[in-house]
Design an enzyme around this catalytic site. Structure first.
Site, PDB file in Angstrom:
ATOM      1  N   ASN A  25      -9.155  -9.931   1.009  1.00 38.45           N
ATOM      2  CA  ASN A  25      -8.833  -8.813   1.893  1.00 38.45           C
ATOM      3  C   ASN A  25     -10.159  -8.255   2.426  1.00 38.45           C
ATOM      4  O   ASN A  25     -11.221  -8.517   1.856  1.00 38.45           O
ATOM      5  CB  ASN A  25      -7.991  -7.747   1.187  1.00 38.45           C
ATOM      6  CG  ASN A  25      -8.690  -7.145  -0.022  1.00 38.45           C
ATOM      7  OD1 ASN A  25      -9.749  -7.590  -0.440  1.00 38.45           O
ATOM      8  ND2 ASN A  25      -8.079  -6.127  -0.607  1.00 38.45           N
ATOM      9  N   CYS A  43     -11.269   0.847  -6.513  1.00 41.85           N
ATOM     10  CA  CYS A  43     -10.765  -0.293  -5.743  1.00 41.85           C
ATOM     11  C   CYS A  43     -11.445  -1.535  -6.303  1.00 41.85           C
ATOM     12  O   CYS A  43     -12.669  -1.671  -6.205  1.00 41.85           O
ATOM     13  CB  CYS A  43     -11.071  -0.133  -4.256  1.00 41.85           C
ATOM     14  SG  CYS A  43     -10.578  -1.568  -3.258  1.00 41.85           S
ATOM     15  N   ARG A 101      -7.693   1.001   3.271  1.00 42.37           N
ATOM     16  CA  ARG A 101      -6.815   0.801   4.414  1.00 42.37           C
ATOM     17  C   ARG A 101      -5.356   1.054   4.004  1.00 42.37           C
ATOM     18  O   ARG A 101      -4.859   0.513   3.036  1.00 42.37           O
ATOM     19  CB  ARG A 101      -7.037  -0.645   4.829  1.00 42.37           C
ATOM     20  CG  ARG A 101      -6.205  -1.318   5.768  1.00 42.37           C
ATOM     21  CD  ARG A 101      -6.581  -2.797   5.895  1.00 42.37           C
ATOM     22  NE  ARG A 101      -6.329  -3.569   4.698  1.00 42.37           N
ATOM     23  CZ  ARG A 101      -6.032  -4.865   4.687  1.00 42.37           C
ATOM     24  NH1 ARG A 101      -5.978  -5.527   5.811  1.00 42.37           N
ATOM     25  NH2 ARG A 101      -5.824  -5.497   3.570  1.00 42.37           N
ATOM     26  N   ASN A 126     -11.133  -2.024   4.472  1.00 42.38           N
ATOM     27  CA  ASN A 126     -11.438  -0.997   3.491  1.00 42.38           C
ATOM     28  C   ASN A 126     -12.935  -0.689   3.624  1.00 42.38           C
ATOM     29  O   ASN A 126     -13.725  -1.590   3.886  1.00 42.38           O
ATOM     30  CB  ASN A 126     -11.137  -1.498   2.084  1.00 42.38           C
ATOM     31  CG  ASN A 126      -9.712  -1.991   1.927  1.00 42.38           C
ATOM     32  OD1 ASN A 126      -8.779  -1.217   1.845  1.00 42.38           O
ATOM     33  ND2 ASN A 126      -9.542  -3.315   1.898  1.00 42.38           N
ATOM     34  N   CYS A 185      -5.104  -6.812  -4.801  1.00 45.18           N
ATOM     35  CA  CYS A 185      -5.698  -5.599  -5.363  1.00 45.18           C
ATOM     36  C   CYS A 185      -6.241  -5.953  -6.740  1.00 45.18           C
ATOM     37  O   CYS A 185      -5.471  -6.327  -7.640  1.00 45.18           O
ATOM     38  CB  CYS A 185      -4.662  -4.487  -5.451  1.00 45.18           C
ATOM     39  SG  CYS A 185      -5.297  -2.986  -6.230  1.00 45.18           S
ATOM     40  N   THR A 219     -11.185  -4.930  -5.544  1.00 44.69           N
ATOM     41  CA  THR A 219     -11.801  -5.822  -4.563  1.00 44.69           C
ATOM     42  C   THR A 219     -12.969  -5.131  -3.879  1.00 44.69           C
ATOM     43  O   THR A 219     -13.966  -5.764  -3.522  1.00 44.69           O
ATOM     44  CB  THR A 219     -10.767  -6.286  -3.517  1.00 44.69           C
ATOM     45  OG1 THR A 219     -10.106  -5.146  -2.956  1.00 44.69           O
ATOM     46  CG2 THR A 219      -9.737  -7.226  -4.132  1.00 44.69           C
ATOM     47  N   ASN A 264       0.828  -1.196   0.000  1.00 50.24           N
ATOM     48  CA  ASN A 264       0.000   0.000   0.000  1.00 50.24           C
ATOM     49  C   ASN A 264       0.866   1.251   0.000  1.00 50.24           C
ATOM     50  O   ASN A 264       2.084   1.190   0.204  1.00 50.24           O
ATOM     51  CB  ASN A 264      -0.913   0.012   1.235  1.00 50.24           C
ATOM     52  CG  ASN A 264      -1.953  -1.077   1.210  1.00 50.24           C
ATOM     53  OD1 ASN A 264      -2.589  -1.310   0.181  1.00 50.24           O
ATOM     54  ND2 ASN A 264      -2.134  -1.757   2.334  1.00 50.24           N
TER      55      ASN A 264
END
Length: 314
Positions: free
Chosen positions: A187, A253, A245, A220, A102, A255, A93
């Site tokens: 995640n 994003c 996060r 997230n 990701c 995911t 990240n």
């Protein structure tokens, strides 16, 4: 006297002098990418954060190292069951912390391998990619890429099945905490449904939303507004913003788009479609649900990937 953040960042970048890199994005979710076919580059958290710094570095939501799986312990574990996963997406990240997966990043990762001449992937071809979230299969579809993100699951399954909500989320700009649903895509994600686009625009994501209870490794947070009507010609549609996060708000994003579709589909009931369009600030991605191995439902994420620049650190 302790070093200032600028001095720390400068020192971290100087140690990487001469490094070749590229800059790419998937619907605005941007990455610094480094090819490491010999497994000779390693990045610590300070170096990754310095590269991703938008003022004193290159600037990105994350750092991706393209490295053969055999050079990483996590990669070697995956090769036991999936020998075809020769390449590993070593992802950090923007704050330097390691991340499992990701969805936008893995599309950009495969496009980067192609542009670097490290793989040959014809239209319609597929590639198995090692990640800390497991092996992901990416299919090239013209100029876009579709990723089997694997199975989804509720993070708090008992609460979700009983109430359809399992947590509360407080964010700057929302008068009261809102009910939410936590979904794992390899995640963690926590999805909040909002009633109006004006609420979505008015939610301020400069600071991290507060989630109660928060998943063990943080989460997230996606804020989602269903379209009206929700379904048009068999395709569901939502609009989303996300606070990632370790990063902050990002333009997209992957995911998170999948998790948002999972949650809205769950709330919509048995008649909800399996194909979704997720509008994010950086563009549009597609999400599709299908039956995977062992009877587990999988999620496919599709969308573009772009390399915008390449260079060498001075």
């Amino acid at each position: 006297m302790n070093a200032t953040p600028a001095e720390t960042s400068g020192s971290a970048l100087r140690a990487l002098g001469g490094l070749r890199f590229s800059k790419g994005h998937g619907t605005g979710n941007d990455f610094v990418l480094v090819a490491d076919p010999e497994g000779t580059h390693t990045f610590d958290a300070h170096q990754a954060a310095a590269l991703c710094d938008r003022h004193q570095g290159i600037g990105a939501d994350g750092l991706i190292r393209a490295v053969p799986s055999r050079y990483l312990p996590e990669g070697r574990e995956l090769l036991v069951d999936t020998p075809a996963a020769e390449w590993f997406m070593d992802y950090r990240n923007a704050d330097g912390s390691l991340s499992e997966m990701c969805g936008n990043g893995v599309r950009v990762f495969v496009h980067f391998l192609r542009t670097e001449g490290l793989i040959d992937l014809p239209d319609g071809g597929s590639l198995a990619v090692g990640t800390r979230g497991g092996v992901k299969t990416v299919v090239r579809t013209g100029n876009d890429y579709a990723v089997d993100m694997g199975p989804w699951e509720f993070i708090f399954p008992g609460e979700a099945s009983a109430k359809a909500m399992d947590s509360l989320v407080a964010a700057d700009g929302l008068e009261v905490p809102r009910p939410a649903l936590s979904v794992s895509m390899g995640n963690p994600h926590t999805v909040v449904a909002l009633a109006e686009l004006s609420e979505l625009v008015g939610t301020r994501l400069f600071t991290a939303p507060k989630v109660d209870p928060v998943p063990a490794n943080g989460t997230n947070v996606e804020f989602v507004v269903p379209a009206e009507p929700l379904v048009h010609e068999g395709v569901g549609s939502v609009t989303m913003r996300v606070h990632e996060r370790g990063v902050g708000e990002t333009q997209s994003c992957g995911t998170g788009a999948c998790a948002a579709a999972v949650a809205i589909r769950h709330w919509a009931g048995a008649e909800a479609p399996d194909v979704w369009r997720v509008n994010v600030p950086g563009g549009v991605v597609g999400v599709k649900f299908f039956a995977g191995p062992g009877g587990h439902e999988h999620v496919e994420l599709s969308g573009p990937a772009v390399i915008v620049a390449s260079g060498t650190l001075s």
